[in-house]
Design a protein around this motif. Structure first.
Motif, PDB file in Angstrom:
ATOM      1  N   VAL A 268       0.867  -1.182   0.000  1.00 52.19           N
ATOM      2  CA  VAL A 268       0.000   0.000   0.000  1.00 52.19           C
ATOM      3  C   VAL A 268       0.905   1.234   0.000  1.00 52.19           C
ATOM      4  O   VAL A 268       1.880   1.273   0.756  1.00 52.19           O
ATOM      5  N   PRO A 269       0.619   2.249  -0.838  1.00 53.35           N
ATOM      6  CA  PRO A 269       1.448   3.460  -0.804  1.00 53.35           C
ATOM      7  C   PRO A 269       1.491   4.049   0.613  1.00 53.35           C
ATOM      8  O   PRO A 269       0.454   4.125   1.284  1.00 53.35           O
ATOM      9  N   PHE A 270       2.683   4.430   1.021  1.00 54.73           N
ATOM     10  CA  PHE A 270       2.907   4.923   2.385  1.00 54.73           C
ATOM     11  C   PHE A 270       1.978   6.097   2.714  1.00 54.73           C
ATOM     12  O   PHE A 270       1.513   6.252   3.837  1.00 54.73           O
ATOM     13  N   ASP A 271       1.685   6.925   1.685  1.00 53.53           N
ATOM     14  CA  ASP A 271       0.896   8.123   1.979  1.00 53.53           C
ATOM     15  C   ASP A 271      -0.582   7.825   2.254  1.00 53.53           C
ATOM     16  O   ASP A 271      -1.344   8.731   2.578  1.00 53.53           O
ATOM     17  N   ARG A 272      -0.986   6.561   2.125  1.00 55.56           N
ATOM     18  CA  ARG A 272      -2.372   6.245   2.525  1.00 55.56           C
ATOM     19  C   ARG A 272      -2.467   5.894   4.011  1.00 55.56           C
ATOM     20  O   ARG A 272      -3.533   5.594   4.532  1.00 55.56           O
ATOM     21  N   PHE A 273      -1.299   5.923   4.683  1.00 52.27           N
ATOM     22  CA  PHE A 273      -1.274   5.721   6.137  1.00 52.27           C
ATOM     23  C   PHE A 273      -1.252   7.095   6.817  1.00 52.27           C
ATOM     24  O   PHE A 273      -0.340   7.878   6.576  1.00 52.27           O
ATOM     25  N   GLU A 274      -2.263   7.356   7.611  1.00 48.10           N
ATOM     26  CA  GLU A 274      -2.341   8.642   8.299  1.00 48.10           C
ATOM     27  C   GLU A 274      -1.331   8.644   9.453  1.00 48.10           C
ATOM     28  O   GLU A 274      -1.304   7.726  10.272  1.00 48.10           O
ATOM     29  N   MET A 275      -0.490   9.672   9.482  1.00 52.11           N
ATOM     30  CA  MET A 275       0.562   9.696  10.507  1.00 52.11           C
ATOM     31  C   MET A 275       0.616  11.061  11.182  1.00 52.11           C
ATOM     32  O   MET A 275       0.630  12.089  10.503  1.00 52.11           O
ATOM     33  N   ASN A 276       0.670  11.047  12.501  1.00 53.19           N
ATOM     34  CA  ASN A 276       0.885  12.310  13.212  1.00 53.19           C
ATOM     35  C   ASN A 276       1.879  12.161  14.363  1.00 53.19           C
ATOM     36  O   ASN A 276       1.972  13.060  15.199  1.00 53.19           O
ATOM     37  N   MET A 277       2.596  11.020  14.396  1.00 55.19           N
ATOM     38  CA  MET A 277       3.536  10.822  15.517  1.00 55.19           C
ATOM     39  C   MET A 277       4.641  11.876  15.507  1.00 55.19           C
ATOM     40  O   MET A 277       5.247  12.149  16.531  1.00 55.19           O
ATOM     41  N   GLU A 278       4.871  12.490  14.357  1.00 51.11           N
ATOM     42  CA  GLU A 278       5.859  13.565  14.275  1.00 51.11           C
ATOM     43  C   GLU A 278       5.544  14.674  15.293  1.00 51.11           C
ATOM     44  O   GLU A 278       6.424  15.244  15.902  1.00 51.11           O
ATOM     45  N   ARG A 279       4.233  14.938  15.492  1.00 51.68           N
ATOM     46  CA  ARG A 279       3.803  16.029  16.389  1.00 51.68           C
ATOM     47  C   ARG A 279       3.319  15.562  17.755  1.00 51.68           C
ATOM     48  O   ARG A 279       3.247  16.354  18.684  1.00 51.68           O
ATOM     49  N   PHE A 280       2.942  14.277  17.881  1.00 49.24           N
ATOM     50  CA  PHE A 280       2.352  13.812  19.145  1.00 49.24           C
ATOM     51  C   PHE A 280       3.137  12.712  19.839  1.00 49.24           C
ATOM     52  O   PHE A 280       2.843  12.393  20.986  1.00 49.24           O
ATOM     53  N   GLY A 281       4.100  12.085  19.160  1.00 51.56           N
ATOM     54  CA  GLY A 281       4.734  10.903  19.732  1.00 51.56           C
ATOM     55  C   GLY A 281       3.707   9.792  19.885  1.00 51.56           C
ATOM     56  O   GLY A 281       2.649   9.804  19.250  1.00 51.56           O
ATOM     57  N   ASN A 282       4.029   8.839  20.733  1.00 59.40           N
ATOM     58  CA  ASN A 282       3.136   7.709  20.972  1.00 59.40           C
ATOM     59  C   ASN A 282       2.263   8.033  22.187  1.00 59.40           C
ATOM     60  O   ASN A 282       2.768   8.102  23.310  1.00 59.40           O
ATOM     61  N   THR A 283       0.979   8.226  21.944  1.00 59.05           N
ATOM     62  CA  THR A 283       0.058   8.547  23.051  1.00 59.05           C
ATOM     63  C   THR A 283      -0.757   7.314  23.453  1.00 59.05           C
ATOM     64  O   THR A 283      -1.855   7.444  24.009  1.00 59.05           O
ATOM     65  N   SER A 284      -0.233   6.141  23.179  1.00 59.08           N
ATOM     66  CA  SER A 284      -0.850   4.868  23.570  1.00 59.08           C
ATOM     67  C   SER A 284      -2.318   4.801  23.118  1.00 59.08           C
ATOM     68  O   SER A 284      -2.596   4.968  21.934  1.00 59.08           O
ATOM     69  N   SER A 285      -3.241   4.586  24.046  1.00 54.79           N
ATOM     70  CA  SER A 285      -4.647   4.360  23.638  1.00 54.79           C
ATOM     71  C   SER A 285      -5.253   5.567  22.930  1.00 54.79           C
ATOM     72  O   SER A 285      -6.283   5.448  22.268  1.00 54.79           O
ATOM     73  N   ALA A 286      -4.627   6.749  23.074  1.00 50.89           N
ATOM     74  CA  ALA A 286      -5.186   7.957  22.441  1.00 50.89           C
ATOM     75  C   ALA A 286      -4.723   8.124  21.001  1.00 50.89           C
ATOM     76  O   ALA A 286      -5.271   8.943  20.257  1.00 50.89           O
ATOM     77  N   SER A 287      -3.727   7.363  20.562  1.00 55.02           N
ATOM     78  CA  SER A 287      -3.076   7.704  19.294  1.00 55.02           C
ATOM     79  C   SER A 287      -3.993   7.530  18.081  1.00 55.02           C
ATOM     80  O   SER A 287      -4.054   8.401  17.211  1.00 55.02           O
ATOM     81  N   ILE A 288      -4.722   6.438  18.018  1.00 50.39           N
ATOM     82  CA  ILE A 288      -5.583   6.216  16.845  1.00 50.39           C
ATOM     83  C   ILE A 288      -6.765   7.197  16.832  1.00 50.39           C
ATOM     84  O   ILE A 288      -7.033   7.809  15.796  1.00 50.39           O
ATOM     85  N   PRO A 289      -7.463   7.403  17.949  1.00 51.33           N
ATOM     86  CA  PRO A 289      -8.571   8.377  17.877  1.00 51.33           C
ATOM     87  C   PRO A 289      -8.113   9.816  17.645  1.00 51.33           C
ATOM     88  O   PRO A 289      -8.836  10.597  17.023  1.00 51.33           O
ATOM     89  N   ILE A 290      -6.912  10.179  18.115  1.00 53.13           N
ATOM     90  CA  ILE A 290      -6.416  11.537  17.803  1.00 53.13           C
ATOM     91  C   ILE A 290      -6.189  11.650  16.294  1.00 53.13           C
ATOM     92  O   ILE A 290      -6.571  12.636  15.649  1.00 53.13           O
ATOM     93  N   ALA A 291      -5.602  10.617  15.691  1.00 56.09           N
ATOM     94  CA  ALA A 291      -5.342  10.657  14.242  1.00 56.09           C
ATOM     95  C   ALA A 291      -6.657  10.637  13.457  1.00 56.09           C
ATOM     96  O   ALA A 291      -6.806  11.365  12.465  1.00 56.09           O
ATOM     97  N   LEU A 292      -7.610   9.831  13.884  1.00 58.84           N
ATOM     98  CA  LEU A 292      -8.919   9.788  13.216  1.00 58.84           C
ATOM     99  C   LEU A 292      -9.588  11.160  13.290  1.00 58.84           C
ATOM    100  O   LEU A 292     -10.132  11.671  12.301  1.00 58.84           O
ATOM    101  N   ASN A 293      -9.500  11.776  14.469  1.00 58.29           N
ATOM    102  CA  ASN A 293     -10.121  13.095  14.632  1.00 58.29           C
ATOM    103  C   ASN A 293      -9.449  14.139  13.743  1.00 58.29           C
ATOM    104  O   ASN A 293     -10.125  15.008  13.188  1.00 58.29           O
ATOM    105  N   GLU A 294      -8.140  14.050  13.585  1.00 61.58           N
ATOM    106  CA  GLU A 294      -7.458  15.027  12.716  1.00 61.58           C
ATOM    107  C   GLU A 294      -7.964  14.916  11.276  1.00 61.58           C
ATOM    108  O   GLU A 294      -8.239  15.926  10.629  1.00 61.58           O
ATOM    109  N   LEU A 295      -8.095  13.682  10.799  1.00 62.64           N
ATOM    110  CA  LEU A 295      -8.620  13.483   9.434  1.00 62.64           C
ATOM    111  C   LEU A 295     -10.027  14.066   9.327  1.00 62.64           C
ATOM    112  O   LEU A 295     -10.372  14.731   8.343  1.00 62.64           O
ATOM    113  N   ASN A 296     -10.829  13.806  10.333  1.00 69.90           N
ATOM    114  CA  ASN A 296     -12.217  14.272  10.338  1.00 69.90           C
ATOM    115  C   ASN A 296     -12.274  15.798  10.392  1.00 69.90           C
ATOM    116  O   ASN A 296     -13.017  16.433   9.633  1.00 69.90           O
TER     117      ASN A 296
END
Ligand code: COA
Length: 325
Positions: A268-296
Motif C-alpha cells: 500500500v502506498p505509504f501516503d495512505r497511512f495517516e501519521m501524526n507521531m511527528e507532532r504527538f509521539g506515541n500517546t498509547s490508547s489515544a493515538s488512533i482516535p487523535i489521528a482519526l479526529n485530525e482526518l475528520n
C-alpha cells in the motif's frame, strides 16, 4: 442485525510542546537519532493536568459535535493505562463532570490497543440491543509513568486523549474487526507495577522501578509488524476487500519505521497511512482516535469511505477495526 456508526470524533491534549531538542537537554540523545529511528519530532506533555482533564474535554466536545445531551448517553467506556485513580474510573469522572446520569461507565485496559478494544466492546453492547449509543475514549498521561532519565523510552511517548461518539444505524458503520492478545509475551512491555508492600512487611521499599515504562523495543517492533499485517490481511479477506479499497489506514502512532514495514508488506502506498507521531509521539490508547479526529477535522472523510484502524501494544495486544464512514 443493528449496525454501529461513528457520528463524531474529538481530541484534547496539553498545550506544552516538548521537542527532541528539549529532550536532548535532559538525556543523552539528539533530534537526529529520535527523528531517524522513530519519526517523532515533538510531543505534548502535561504541565500537571491529569488524564481526566483531557478525557473529560474530549467527551465534552463529543457531546457538542454529535448534538446530543448528556442525559441521552447510554454508555461511556474509557481505555487508559494511566488513569488518575485506581478507582474511580475515568469514565465515572466523565459522568460526574458532564452529568451523563443515565450512562453506564467503566474503564478498560488494553494498552495501546485500548481504544480499539473499547470500541469493539461498545459495538457489541449496541449490536446486542442493550444500548443505543456510546462515548468511547482513549486517554493517557504517559509522562507520569515514563522514566525521564531513560533515553530509550522517554523520547517515545506523549500525552492526550481522543475519542468517538457512536450510535446505532441501519447501514455502514463498524464492518469487521480482528482483535487479539498474546499474554504470554507481556514482559516485553510493562509499566505501573505496584509492589505489594504494607505496614507489616516492607513499607520501606514501596517504590519500585517497575513503576516506570520498561520496553524491549526490538521485540515490540517485531511483534507489531507481524501482528498488524496479519490482522489487517485477515479483516480484508473476511470482508472480501483488497488493500486498495481502503481510503485511509490509521495505524497506532508508535514509530514511522513500523508503519513503513507494514505499508511495504501490504503493498500500500505509504501516503495512505495517516501519521501524526511527528507532532504527538506515541500517546498509547489515544493515538488512533487523535489521528482519526485530525482526518475528520480536516474534512477529509466522506460518508462511504472505508477506514482501517489498526493498533498494537503492551499486554501484548493487537486490534484492527474496519469502519465505513
Ligand atoms: N538517543 C540516542 N541513542 C539512543 C536512544 C536515544 N533516545 N535510545 C537508545 N539509544 C541507543 C542505544 O543505547 C543503543 O546504543 P548502543 O548501540 O551503543 O548500545 C543504540 O541507540 C541502538 O539501540 P536500539 O534499542 O537497538 O535501537 P533501535 O533501532 O531498536 O530503536 C526503538 C529503538 C525503541 C526506537 C525501536 O526499537 C522501536 O521503535 N521499537 C518499537 C517500540 C514501540 O513501538 N513501542 C510502543 C509500543 S506500543
Amino acid at each position: 442485525m443493528k449496525k454501529v456508526k461513528v457520528i463524531a470524533t474529538a481530541a484534547a491534549y496539553p498545550e506544552q510542546v516538548v521537542t527532541n531538542d528539549d529532550l536532548a537537554k535532559i538525556v543523552d540523545t539528539s533530534d537526529e537519532w529520535i527523528s531517524q529511528r522513530t519519526g517523532i519530532k515533538e510531543r505534548r506533555i502535561s504541565s500537571g493536568e491529569n488524564t481526566s482533564v483531557f478525557v473529560i474535554e474530549t467527551a465534552r466536545k463529543l457531546l457538542e459535535r454529535a448534538e446530543v445531551s448528556a442525559e441521552e448517553i447510554d454508555l461511556i467506556i474509557v481505555a487508559s493505562v494511566t488513569p488518575d485513580y485506581g478507582t474511580p474510573s475515568l469514565a465515572c469522572m466523565v459522568q460526574k463532570a458532564l452529568g451523563t446520569k443515565n450512562a453506564v461507565c467503566f474503564d478498560i485496559v488494553a494498552a495501546c490497543s485500548g481504544f480499539m478494544f473499547a470500541l469493539s466492546t461498545a459495538d457489541k453492547f449496541i449490536k446486542a440491543g442493550k444500548y443505543r449509543n456510546a462515548i468511547v475514549i482513549g486517554g493517557e498521561t504517559l509522562s507520569k509513568i515514563v522514566d525521564w532519565s531513560d533515553r530509550s523510552t522517554c523520547v517515545l511517548f506523549g500525552d492526550g486523549a481522543g475519542g468517538a461518539y457512536i450510535e446505532e444505524t441501519d447501514e455502514g458503520g463498524l464492518l469487521r474487526e480482528n482483535i487479539g492478545t498474546e499474554g504470554e509475551c507481556y514482559e516485553i512491555l510493562t509499566e505501573g507495577y505496584t509492589r505489594c508492600a504494607n505496614a507489616f512487611n516492607d513499607i520501606e521499599s514501596y517504590q519500585d522501578p517497575r513503576w516506570y515504562v520498561f520496553m524491549n523495543g526490538r521485540e515490540v517492533f517485531k511483534f507489531a509488524t507481524k501482528k498488524v499485517i496479519q490482522s489487517i490481511r485477515q479483516v480484508l479477506d473476511e470482508e472480501g476487500l483488497q488493500a486498495e479499497d481502503i481510503r485511509y489506514f490509521i495505524p497506532h502512532q508508535a514509530n514511522a519505521r513500523i508503519v513503513e514495514v507494514i505499508a511495504k508488506k501490504l503493498n500500500v502506498p505509504f501516503d495512505r497511512f495517516e501519521m501524526n507521531m511527528e507532532r504527538f509521539g506515541n500517546t498509547s490508547s489515544a493515538s488512533i482516535p487523535i489521528a482519526l479526529n485530525e482526518l475528520n477535522e480536516k474534512g477529509l472523510l466522506e460518508r462511504g469511505d472505508k477506514i482501517m484502524l489498526s493498533g498494537f501494544g503492551g499486554d501484548m495486544t493487537w486490534a484492527t477495526v474496519l469502519i465505513e464512514w
